[in-house]
Design a protein around this motif. Structure first.
Motif, PDB file in Angstrom:
ATOM      1  N   MET A 114     -77.190 -25.287 -21.816  1.00  0.00           N
ATOM      2  CA  MET A 114     -76.767 -26.006 -20.529  1.00  0.00           C
ATOM      3  C   MET A 114     -77.832 -25.838 -19.670  1.00  0.00           C
ATOM      4  O   MET A 114     -78.262 -24.498 -19.450  1.00  0.00           O
ATOM      5  N   VAL A 115     -78.263 -26.877 -18.760  1.00  0.00           N
ATOM      6  CA  VAL A 115     -79.151 -26.779 -17.940  1.00  0.00           C
ATOM      7  C   VAL A 115     -78.698 -27.186 -16.713  1.00  0.00           C
ATOM      8  O   VAL A 115     -78.235 -28.523 -16.351  1.00  0.00           O
ATOM      9  N   LEU A 116     -78.729 -26.437 -15.549  1.00  0.00           N
ATOM     10  CA  LEU A 116     -78.442 -26.793 -14.104  1.00  0.00           C
ATOM     11  C   LEU A 116     -79.833 -27.464 -13.529  1.00  0.00           C
ATOM     12  O   LEU A 116     -80.678 -26.493 -13.300  1.00  0.00           O
ATOM     13  N   HIS A 117     -79.947 -28.643 -13.054  1.00  0.00           N
ATOM     14  CA  HIS A 117     -81.048 -29.336 -12.785  1.00  0.00           C
ATOM     15  C   HIS A 117     -80.796 -29.630 -11.202  1.00  0.00           C
ATOM     16  O   HIS A 117     -79.825 -30.035 -10.698  1.00  0.00           O
ATOM     17  N   SER A 118     -81.969 -29.091 -10.369  1.00  0.00           N
ATOM     18  CA  SER A 118     -81.902 -29.799  -8.893  1.00  0.00           C
ATOM     19  C   SER A 118     -81.968 -31.266  -8.888  1.00  0.00           C
ATOM     20  O   SER A 118     -82.444 -31.660  -9.746  1.00  0.00           O
ATOM     21  N   SER A 159     -76.166 -30.476  -6.734  1.00  0.00           N
ATOM     22  CA  SER A 159     -76.956 -30.466  -5.487  1.00  0.00           C
ATOM     23  C   SER A 159     -77.317 -29.168  -5.051  1.00  0.00           C
ATOM     24  O   SER A 159     -78.222 -29.256  -4.114  1.00  0.00           O
ATOM     25  N   ASP A 160     -76.886 -27.953  -5.466  1.00  0.00           N
ATOM     26  CA  ASP A 160     -77.493 -26.652  -5.046  1.00  0.00           C
ATOM     27  C   ASP A 160     -77.131 -25.828  -6.336  1.00  0.00           C
ATOM     28  O   ASP A 160     -76.458 -25.253  -6.909  1.00  0.00           O
ATOM     29  N   ILE A 161     -78.613 -25.824  -7.147  1.00  0.00           N
ATOM     30  CA  ILE A 161     -78.614 -24.952  -8.094  1.00  0.00           C
ATOM     31  C   ILE A 161     -78.241 -23.570  -8.054  1.00  0.00           C
ATOM     32  O   ILE A 161     -77.540 -23.023  -9.084  1.00  0.00           O
ATOM     33  N   ASN A 162     -78.320 -22.762  -7.119  1.00  0.00           N
ATOM     34  CA  ASN A 162     -78.037 -21.449  -6.947  1.00  0.00           C
ATOM     35  C   ASN A 162     -76.585 -21.342  -7.070  1.00  0.00           C
ATOM     36  O   ASN A 162     -75.947 -20.284  -7.628  1.00  0.00           O
ATOM     37  N   HIS A 163     -75.789 -22.149  -6.018  1.00  0.00           N
ATOM     38  CA  HIS A 163     -74.341 -22.324  -5.915  1.00  0.00           C
ATOM     39  C   HIS A 163     -73.550 -22.467  -7.323  1.00  0.00           C
ATOM     40  O   HIS A 163     -72.771 -21.537  -7.704  1.00  0.00           O
ATOM     41  N   SER A 164     -74.308 -23.540  -7.937  1.00  0.00           N
ATOM     42  CA  SER A 164     -73.667 -23.941  -9.252  1.00  0.00           C
ATOM     43  C   SER A 164     -73.833 -22.639 -10.233  1.00  0.00           C
ATOM     44  O   SER A 164     -72.923 -22.452 -11.119  1.00  0.00           O
ATOM     45  N   ARG A 165     -75.259 -22.078 -10.320  1.00  0.00           N
ATOM     46  CA  ARG A 165     -75.436 -20.706 -10.998  1.00  0.00           C
ATOM     47  C   ARG A 165     -74.338 -19.974 -11.054  1.00  0.00           C
ATOM     48  O   ARG A 165     -73.977 -19.214 -11.858  1.00  0.00           O
ATOM     49  N   SER A 166     -74.109 -19.563  -9.696  1.00  0.00           N
ATOM     50  CA  SER A 166     -73.080 -18.591  -9.389  1.00  0.00           C
ATOM     51  C   SER A 166     -71.665 -18.920 -10.021  1.00  0.00           C
ATOM     52  O   SER A 166     -71.063 -18.032 -10.313  1.00  0.00           O
ATOM     53  N   PRO A 185     -87.148 -21.296  -9.314  1.00  0.00           N
ATOM     54  CA  PRO A 185     -86.773 -22.061 -10.126  1.00  0.00           C
ATOM     55  C   PRO A 185     -86.202 -23.472  -9.540  1.00  0.00           C
ATOM     56  O   PRO A 185     -85.707 -23.577  -8.424  1.00  0.00           O
ATOM     57  N   GLU A 186     -86.266 -24.458 -10.354  1.00  0.00           N
ATOM     58  CA  GLU A 186     -85.742 -25.949  -9.997  1.00  0.00           C
ATOM     59  C   GLU A 186     -84.615 -26.222 -10.866  1.00  0.00           C
ATOM     60  O   GLU A 186     -84.078 -27.255 -10.949  1.00  0.00           O
ATOM     61  N   ALA A 187     -84.406 -25.278 -11.798  1.00  0.00           N
ATOM     62  CA  ALA A 187     -83.358 -25.449 -12.801  1.00  0.00           C
ATOM     63  C   ALA A 187     -82.955 -23.902 -13.501  1.00  0.00           C
ATOM     64  O   ALA A 187     -84.030 -22.957 -13.605  1.00  0.00           O
ATOM     65  N   TRP A 188     -81.755 -23.862 -13.941  1.00  0.00           N
ATOM     66  CA  TRP A 188     -81.248 -22.857 -14.772  1.00  0.00           C
ATOM     67  C   TRP A 188     -80.775 -23.004 -16.001  1.00  0.00           C
ATOM     68  O   TRP A 188     -80.071 -23.925 -16.119  1.00  0.00           O
TER      69      TRP A 188
END
Length: 133
Positions: free
Chosen positions: A51-55, A12-19, A39-42
């Motif tokens: 591993m890719v974090l997708h919005s 739901s929140d790529i930046n929070h998940s990235r952290s 970024p729309e993904a990390w």
């Protein structure tokens, strides 16, 4: 034989998940559909498998099927040597009336890509280089 290319986590929140994952020691590189936007993904850089974090919005773009990929969704992508191999496997799956979530298409990041689902609804991405190797 395919290789596991990446594991996609729809969040739901790529930046929070990235952290969160950075606290676990994972480093990331940003990705978006144009190559020059926010970024729309990390994409992980240092954990042995991508591993890719997708919005949710980015996931809806590469998988426009219904129902849309939602936060908490996971998709494993398998990479094949050629687009012909992907198309042949897709054809065999269609003959067995397996679920094709998205048709095979050329993606801006340089790969042939389709999404299929197993009998339990787990999504699997099939990808290969645009031109045969």
């Amino acid at each position: 034989m395919p290789n596991i290319a990446q594991v996609n986590l729809v969040v739901s929140d790529i930046n929070h998940s990235r952290s969160f994952y950075e606290l676990l020691g994972v480093s990331f590189l940003g990705r978006d559909r144009t190559g020059n936007g926010a970024p729309e993904a990390w994409v992980s850089q240092n954990i042995g498998i991508t591993m890719v974090l997708h919005s949710t919005a980015f996931a809806a773009w590469w998988d426009p099927s219904s129902p849309q990929p939602a936060r908490g969704s996971t998709q494993v992508d398998l990479e094949f040597d050629s687009r012909e191999e992907v198309d042949a496997i897709l054809g065999r799956l269609q003959e067995q009336r397996s679920t094709v979530v998205t048709p095979a298409r050329e993606m801006p990041w340089g790969q042939r890509f389709t999404v299929v689902a197993d009998q339990d609804g787990n999504r699997v991405g099939l990808k290969a280089p645009r031109s045969s190797s």
